[in-house]
Design an enzyme around this catalytic site. Structure first.
Site, PDB file in Angstrom:
ATOM      1  CB  SER A  23      -0.930   0.004   1.233  1.00  0.00           C
ATOM      2  OG  SER A  23      -0.172   0.095   2.425  1.00  0.00           O
ATOM      3  CB  ILE A  25       5.253   5.766  -0.599  1.00  0.00           C
ATOM      4  CG1 ILE A  25       4.671   7.098  -0.112  1.00  0.00           C
ATOM      5  CG2 ILE A  25       6.469   6.023  -1.485  1.00  0.00           C
ATOM      6  CD1 ILE A  25       5.598   7.878   0.805  1.00  0.00           C
ATOM      7  CG  ASP A  69       9.006  -9.318  10.366  1.00  0.00           C
ATOM      8  OD1 ASP A  69       9.358  -8.164  10.025  1.00  0.00           O
ATOM      9  OD2 ASP A  69       8.882  -9.669  11.552  1.00  0.00           O
ATOM     10  CG  ASN A  94       8.468   2.343   0.441  1.00  0.00           C
ATOM     11  OD1 ASN A  94       8.478   3.560   0.564  1.00  0.00           O
ATOM     12  ND2 ASN A  94       7.404   1.601   0.764  1.00  0.00           N
ATOM     13  CE1 TYR A 159       9.124   6.552   9.972  1.00  0.00           C
ATOM     14  CE2 TYR A 159       8.998   8.906  10.439  1.00  0.00           C
ATOM     15  CZ  TYR A 159       8.939   7.854   9.538  1.00  0.00           C
ATOM     16  OH  TYR A 159       8.730   8.106   8.209  1.00  0.00           O
ATOM     17  CE  LYS A 163      11.532   6.411   7.322  1.00  0.00           C
ATOM     18  NZ  LYS A 163      11.627   5.576   6.097  1.00  0.00           N
ATOM     19  CB  THR A 194       0.278   6.092   3.539  1.00  0.00           C
ATOM     20  OG1 THR A 194       1.039   6.442   4.718  1.00  0.00           O
ATOM     21  CG2 THR A 194       0.919   6.766   2.319  1.00  0.00           C
TER      22      THR A 194
END
Length: 271
Positions: A23, A25, A69, A94, A159, A163, A194
């Site tokens: 799903s 991007i 996974d 991604n 998170y 990144k 998303t």
């Protein structure tokens, strides 16, 4: 599900691997690849990857889904086994996970899953595929980073940290491979429409409820074109470009305070 290795002789089209492709991007990146004539090996850790494969086959290319996974080396090995010996022309790394709330309020197993998905699994896959690309002197790698990597992520600390790592890693790897025939590009989107915020348990936050998120198909197109053009990085959207420019000259303490206003639980506007 068929996870037998893809043939190396019966295919004449270029071959791309796209992770996190069930799903958002990732699915749109896979669609960009299919529209350009790439056969696909797509992977995700949810059964919707099968539905994505059905959609993408309608574009006239070969598509093999893998349910795995990718936070684990076993999961990545499952994906690599499905690719077999077929040369990979493009790797679109991604797959990623988000996680909201204060770090000390998070379940550490959940925080580790974000680390292992976003960093460990991604690097393991790039290491395996990138080596083959370098040996052949040809290949394209697209890493989905984020503008979040430019900001200390209060209430999204793990998170944002992952990144920041990926944004930095992509530039370093690009430099290492600059004369190899292998290009490395980093897509840095901002908030995108998303399932990310639902999965990260951030629907009660200002950023989670923002109705001006980017269209994932447009974000993917920007990233795909950057990869095909061999660009080093691309920030999707002019507002995000401005935000990155401001972040580069703003003290980290102030950025962390600003991020709190967007990501702290309960900051969503009452509806």
């Amino acid at each position: 599900m068929n996870t037998s290795p893809m043939s190396t002789s019966a295919f004449t089209r270029p071959f791309a691997i796209v992770t996190g492709a069930s799903s958002g991007i990732g699915l749109e990146l896979a669609r960009c690849c299919a529209n350009e004539g790439f056969d696909l090996l797509i992977a995700a850790d949810e059964p919707e990857i099968e539905d994505a494969a059905v959609q993408l086959r309608r574009l006239g290319v070969e598509v093999q889904p893998v349910l795995a996974d990718l936070s684990t080396t076993d999961g990545v090995d499952r994906l690599l086994a499905a690719a077999g010996q077929r040369p990979v022309n493009a790797l679109l790394a991604n797959a990623g996970r988000g996680l909201g709330h204060a770090f000390l309020d998070q379940n550490f197993a959940d925080a580790r899953h974000v680390l292992d998905t976003n960093i460990t699994g991604t690097l393991y896959l790039i290491h395996a595929i990138g080596g083959g690309m370098r040996a052949r002197g040809q290949g394209r790698i697209l890493i989905t980073g984020s503008i979040a990597g430019f900001m200390p992520g209060s209430f999204q600390a793990v998170y944002n940290g992952t990144k920041a790592f990926l944004d930095s890693f992509s530039f370093a790897l690009r430099e290492e491979l600059k004369d190899s025939g292998v290009t490395v590009s980093c897509l840095m989107p901002g908030p995108t429409d998303t399932e990310f915020f639902d999965r990260a348990d951030m629907l009660d936050t200002k950023v989670g409820q923002d109705d001006k998120k980017a269209d994932p198909s447009k974000v993917a197109k920007i990233g795909f074109e950057a990869m095909m053009n061999g660009e080093g990085d691309v920030v999707a959207g002019w507002k995000n470009k401005l935000q990155v420019a401001v972040a580069n000259v703003t003290p980290s303490a102030l950025l962390a305070k600003q991020h709190r206003r967007m990501a702290e639980p309960g900051t969503a506007d009452p509806r």
